[in-house]
Design an enzyme around this catalytic site. Structure first.
Site, PDB file in Angstrom:
ATOM      1  CG  HIS A   5       2.537 -11.513  -4.650  1.00  0.00           C
ATOM      2  ND1 HIS A   5       2.081 -10.523  -5.498  1.00  0.00           N
ATOM      3  CD2 HIS A   5       2.225 -12.686  -5.247  1.00  0.00           C
ATOM      4  CE1 HIS A   5       1.534 -11.079  -6.556  1.00  0.00           C
ATOM      5  NE2 HIS A   5       1.599 -12.393  -6.437  1.00  0.00           N
ATOM      6  CG  ASP A  19       5.814 -10.205 -15.791  1.00  0.00           C
ATOM      7  OD1 ASP A  19       5.720 -11.418 -16.047  1.00  0.00           O
ATOM      8  OD2 ASP A  19       4.958  -9.577 -15.154  1.00  0.00           O
ATOM      9  NE  ARG A  53       3.049 -17.062 -18.278  1.00  0.00           N
ATOM     10  CZ  ARG A  53       3.028 -16.614 -17.030  1.00  0.00           C
ATOM     11  NH1 ARG A  53       3.555 -15.440 -16.722  1.00  0.00           N
ATOM     12  NH2 ARG A  53       2.484 -17.336 -16.073  1.00  0.00           N
ATOM     13  CB  SER A  81       5.419 -13.645 -14.014  1.00  0.00           C
ATOM     14  OG  SER A  81       4.443 -12.648 -13.985  1.00  0.00           O
TER      15      SER A  81
END
Ligand code: URA
Length: 433
Positions: free
Chosen positions: A89, A168, A175, A190
């Site tokens: 990631h 999430d 957010r 998250s």
């Protein structure tokens, strides 16, 4: 959890965090469950997110938050595959196409790589947007198709299903509109809730710092990396992170189709040095995580195995690896005004310019222009001469050039030979385990 929604009061929990207290495990579980059900409102969750941003969370609280978000949806398992799984990631950057050469390269070594990816929002591009420039390629696979492709070809890059960590999804959108994206406990939980729910056995994180990254400051990136590594390790996922420099765009291509083209150059044994360096470093890290620390990844790039693997996975998802990629209708090339050395090329403005050309989207529902983007003809440290091309902007709509050029005002500089090159240092700046 199903009958627990009367257990706590959201205002009490907000007050605890506002006053720098610690939330207990049952309180955090209740909060996320009640938010997912709509019992805790967006305005209350926004206040909580701001309290977390300002006052932080302990490691135990971050772990509880992550586990609660995982519990809000489905989890996957690749255990029946009979091979180890390893995922990567990246926290996102400008010209970051590394997943494209990396996945087929790692898949050459008998491991499975489940790259569940997203579309881009803002100046950082999305892996799926890039691959959708290949005619016929399809991002949406069923779980069965994903599993079958990993069994047959060792790798898949596809859209993450909406069932993974739905809490999430809601919290991230909130957010985004309340100035609370940058809280390390919230970012870490998250990202890691989705990766742990995905069921990978090992995970390598590419945590970026610098002008084109989510976090400019290397110390904050290190803290984010350590928080995510701890979360993965606590959940039984073998997790490590590389800290990498995103002050300068990665490679020469920023966009969609042009980034696919550059990735194919890397798979053919060529490509820009920084893209190759990062691809090899992440491949080594991923293979070490599944017990192959000595895998010869350079050889797999050089002898065509990684290219064969790429062609197989692109075909398996309906794509034609031999099809011509789209070319933009309009181009505009900027040239050097004088002889000298390119001493500065800041990632963020180039990312914003590519976005304004149409390579990225401002709202989730917007389409992208697959042929839009920027090709860099010189990188920091290169000598240039008056009139030589510095970069080319491409788009289908010439009306976009002015705003893209506005973004690039002051984004690059030609100095004299011997002037310091402002690239923020080496590409690989640290490893966290
Ligand atoms: N990516 C995510 O998935 N979550 C964040 O909070 C930030 C980046």
């Amino acid at each position: 959890m199903s009958d627990a929604i009367e257990d706590f009061d959201a205002v009490d929990l907000i007050r605890i965090k506002r006053d720098r207290g610690e939330l207990t495990t049952p309180q955090i579980r209740w909060l996320i469950d009640a938010y997912t059900r709509g019992y805790v409102g967006d305005e209350q969750m926004a206040a909580m997110a701001m309290a977390i941003l300002l006052n932080g969370m302990e490691r135990r609280e971050i772990r509880d938050l992550t586990l609660a978000m995982i519990a809000s949806g489905e989890t996957m398992s690749f255990e029946g595959l009979g091979k180890p799984t390893v995922d990567k990631h990246s926290t996102g950057g400008v010209g970051d196409k590394i997943t494209l050469p990396l996945m087929p390269l790692v898949a050459c070594f008998g491991v499975a790589v489940p790259q569940l990816s997203g579309r881009g929002l803002g100046h950082t591009g999305g892996t799926l947007d890039k691959l959708e420039s290949i005619p016929g390629w399809r991002a949406d696979l069923t779980n069965e198709e994903m599993f079958e492709q990993m069994r047959a070809h060792g790798g898949v890059i596809c859209a993450a299903g909406s069932g993974l960590a739905p809490a999430d999804k809601r919290l991230y959108a909130l957010r985004d509109t309340t100035g609370t994206v940058e809280a390390i406990p919230l970012i870490a939980s998250s990202i890691m809730s989705k990766k742990i729910a995905e069921g990978t056995g090992a995970l390598v994180l590419d945590v970026k710092f610098g002008s084109g990254a989510f976090m400019q400051d290397i110390d904050r990136s290190r803290e984010l990396a350590q928080t995510m590594v701890d979360l993965g390790t606590d959940a039984g996922v073998r997790t490590t992170a590389l800290l990498t420099n995103m002050n300068v765009p990665l490679g020469h291509a920023i966009g969609n189709a042009n980034e696919v083209r550059e990735s194919v150059e890397v798979l053919a044994g060529g490509g820009p040095a920084d893209v190759v360096e990062l691809t090899l470093a992440l491949a080594r890290e991923m293979l070490a995580a599944v017990g192959q620390p000595d895998a010869d990844v350079e050889a797999a790039l050089a002898d065509g195995r990684a290219m064969d693997s790429w062609r197989a996975v692109i075909r398996a998802q309906g794509g034609d690896p031999d099809a011509a990629l789209l070319v933009a209708r309009e181009t505009h090339t900027v040239v050097a005004e004088r002889d000298g050395v390119l001493v500065e090329q800041r990632a963020l403005p180039f990312g914003i310019a590519a976005w304004r050309l149409g390579a990225g989207r401002a709202r989730k529902q917007d389409p992208v222009l697959h042929a839009a983007g920027i090709d860099l003809h010189a990188k920091p440290g290169d000598a240039v001469t008056a009139g030589s091309p510095l970069f080319t902007l491409s788009t289908d709509d010439a009306g976009r050039f002015d705003r893209a050029l506005d973004a690039l005002d002051g984004a690059y500089r030609i100095g004299d030979s011997g002037d310091p090159v402002l690239d923020g240092g080496p590409l690989l700046a640290g490893r966290i385990s």
